[in-house]
Design an enzyme around this catalytic site. Structure first.
Site, PDB file in Angstrom:
ATOM      1  N   GLU A 290       8.962 -29.989 -42.287  1.00  0.00           N
ATOM      2  CA  GLU A 290       7.717 -30.840 -42.455  1.00  0.00           C
ATOM      3  C   GLU A 290       7.801 -31.310 -40.638  1.00  0.00           C
ATOM      4  O   GLU A 290       7.330 -32.160 -39.793  1.00  0.00           O
ATOM      5  CB  GLU A 290       7.655 -31.507 -43.297  1.00  0.00           C
ATOM      6  CG  GLU A 290       6.843 -32.947 -43.190  1.00  0.00           C
ATOM      7  CD  GLU A 290       7.276 -34.313 -44.355  1.00  0.00           C
ATOM      8  OE1 GLU A 290       7.913 -34.195 -44.510  1.00  0.00           O
ATOM      9  OE2 GLU A 290       6.168 -35.035 -44.126  1.00  0.00           O
ATOM     10  N   ASP A 291       9.085 -31.286 -40.302  1.00  0.00           N
ATOM     11  CA  ASP A 291       9.697 -32.597 -39.111  1.00  0.00           C
ATOM     12  C   ASP A 291      10.336 -31.341 -38.140  1.00  0.00           C
ATOM     13  O   ASP A 291      10.437 -31.683 -37.484  1.00  0.00           O
ATOM     14  CB  ASP A 291      11.016 -33.772 -39.379  1.00  0.00           C
ATOM     15  CG  ASP A 291      10.116 -34.175 -40.132  1.00  0.00           C
ATOM     16  OD1 ASP A 291       8.802 -34.679 -40.195  1.00  0.00           O
ATOM     17  OD2 ASP A 291      11.286 -35.356 -41.539  1.00  0.00           O
TER      18      ASP A 291
END
Ligand code: MN
Length: 483
Positions: free
Chosen positions: A78-79
């Site tokens: 996600e990051d």
């Protein structure tokens, strides 16, 4: 701390480590460290410190190597922009599944409650296949709460509120007492700052005296038990968590004099029989407070909590609480579902198989009916109503425990037992007395549903049901009658 120390922390608590366990952890460590290399947390610390903190928490819960690796990798998708395919290629299907399960939905697709509900749905779907997803998500949330002071003011309160309303109740339902208590106490000052200050001061002032009394009781008890040749493994003083004290104060007219367990003596002994012997010795020496003896060994709480509780008059004007349990009960009370993984019961799945599957059957139920509700708002309010409100547990006449949300009514009980029983309900007995349909059920009630073949639901019943499940069945039965 350097890499070697981190890796030592992450691998030292593995039970029966396999040859490649340390290897997958150190590869995940290097991989995640490289991915997050140029990223920083809002605190200014390297982003990777968060991943290590989450993984260390998982290690302290005795989770397995793949879960620890997934903890290190949990934000790389996600990051960090790494694809799930790449994670699978490097670390295998299982780790990729765990990372995907923990990943929230795409950041900008949804807003507010819609996004929130959707990502919860996704979370529960993943959890229903593998409960370790939830343990990682809780560890992630716990570390984020510890560093919440660095987050923008308006976001702090929202995140803290979500922690109180969703994550702490989930930890509670999984029997993870320590994480639940920590999450609540970290969130408390952001959501209710004034109340937090009030309860902290109250606890500080009161716990000093209580602890002194407990120390004396502890010494006397040790001497007594020595004579009875019961061995105490450990004894400690547990101070009540702040948020849990706050909730209790609200239930007792905010009167601190009515609360006896601000500090409690916790005695851990080898066997269940020892627990009852210790209770006997205590009651032989000190006068117990009537109505305060709780046998959660014979009748565990719905989340599995086991212990004996008693409150005694100390003889010098005080009243203190003593809790007695075995080591295994203690670990389960502190770590809940995570304790099962470490016992190697081979029960990592919650798909209804084995003891763990039965215990956490509600996750399957949740997934089943969340598919049936219409909008995200309904999903969220039902979720809070049905699953995370405080629970009451009542008995069938045969002694089976039925676990219901607080303020449930007889129809909720009937439909929780079986929809056929609900549809044929003709009368209700609670503790052998006939009662009306608006009677709120209390902990320990024995509930008997009188059925008749000719009975059928009426529209009025909808106002006598609290749970979404009962309402759904009543609506379905009414629709059939109309036809
Ligand atoms: Mn994270």
């Amino acid at each position: 701390m350097n890499t070697n120390n981190h890796l030592k922390n992450l691998t030292s608590s593995l039970k029966n480590p396999q040859a490649d366990d340390a290897e997958i952890i150190s590869r995940a460590y290097e991989f995640a460290e490289a991915i997050h290399k140029d990223q920083k947390r809002l605190s200014g610390e390297p982003y990777f410190s968060h991943c290590v903190a989450v993984a260390e928490l998982l290690a302290s819960l005795n989770m397995d190597a793949k879960t620890i690796a997934a903890g290190l990798l949990h934000d790389t998708h996600e990051d960090g922009g790494v694809t799930l395919a790449e994670i699978e290629k490097q670390f295998g299907k299982e780790v990729a599944f765990l990372v995907d399960g923990v990943t929230k939905l795409g950041k900008y697709k949804y807003r507010g409650v819609v996004r929130h509900a959707e990502s919860l749905r996704k979370l529960f779907l993943a959890v229903s296949k593998d409960m370790r997803v939830l343990v990682i998500r809780l560890a992630d949330r716990l570390h984020n709460m510890k560093t919440l002071s660095h987050v923008r003011d308006d976001k702090q309160r929202r995140i803290a509120l979500e922690t109180l309303e969703i994550y702490a109740p989930i930890a509670n339902r999984l029997g993870m007492g320590r994480i639940k208590g920590d999450l609540e106490d970290l969130a408390f000052p952001y959501v209710f700052p004034k109340e937090y200050a009030w309860v902290s001061a109250l606890r500080k002032e009161r716990s000093k005296n209580a602890t002194k009394r407990l120390e004396k009781i502890h010494r006397d008890l040790q001497t007594l038990l020595h004579g009875e040749s019961v061995e105490i493994i450990t004894a400690d003083y547990r101070i009540k968590h702040l948020y849990s004290l706050y909730r209790k104060l609200l239930r007792y007219d905010k009167d601190i004099e009515k609360i006896y367990d601000i500090a409690a003596l916790r005695v851990i002994v080898p066997t269940e029989t020892d627990c009852y012997r210790v209770l006997g010795v205590i009651h032989g020496m000190w006068q117990p407070l009537p109505g305060r003896i709780k046998d959660y060994i014979a009748t565990p709480k719905p989340n599995g909590y086991q212990s004996l509780h008693t409150s005694i008059f100390t003889g010098d004007g005080g009243i203190v609480e003593i809790q007695i349990r075995t080591n295994k009960m203690h670990e389960e009370a502190e770590y809940g579902v995570a304790a099962h993984f470490s016992y190697k019961e081979g029960l990592r799945h919650s798909n209804g198989e084995g003891a763990l599957g039965k215990k956490f059957h509600w996750i399957q139920e949740l997934v089943k009916w969340q598919k049936q509700v219409s909008g995200p708002n309904e999903f969220l309010s039902n979720l809070q109503m049905d699953f995370f409100k405080d629970r009451v547990f009542v008995f069938t006449p045969k002694g089976d425990v039925i676990d219901l949300p607080e303020e449930s009514l007889p129809l909720d009980f009937a439909y929780a037992v079986h929809s056929g029983i609900g549809d044929r309900l003709a009368g209700v007995k609670v503790n052998n007395k006939l009662v009306s349909l608006d009677t709120k059920l209390k902990n320990g009630d024995i509930v008997e549903i009188v059925t008749k073949k000719t009975s059928a639901p009426s529209a009025k019943w909808l106002s006598y049901a609290k749970t979404a499940i009962a309402k759904k069945h009543i609506k379905a039965a009414l629709a059939k009658i109309k036809k």
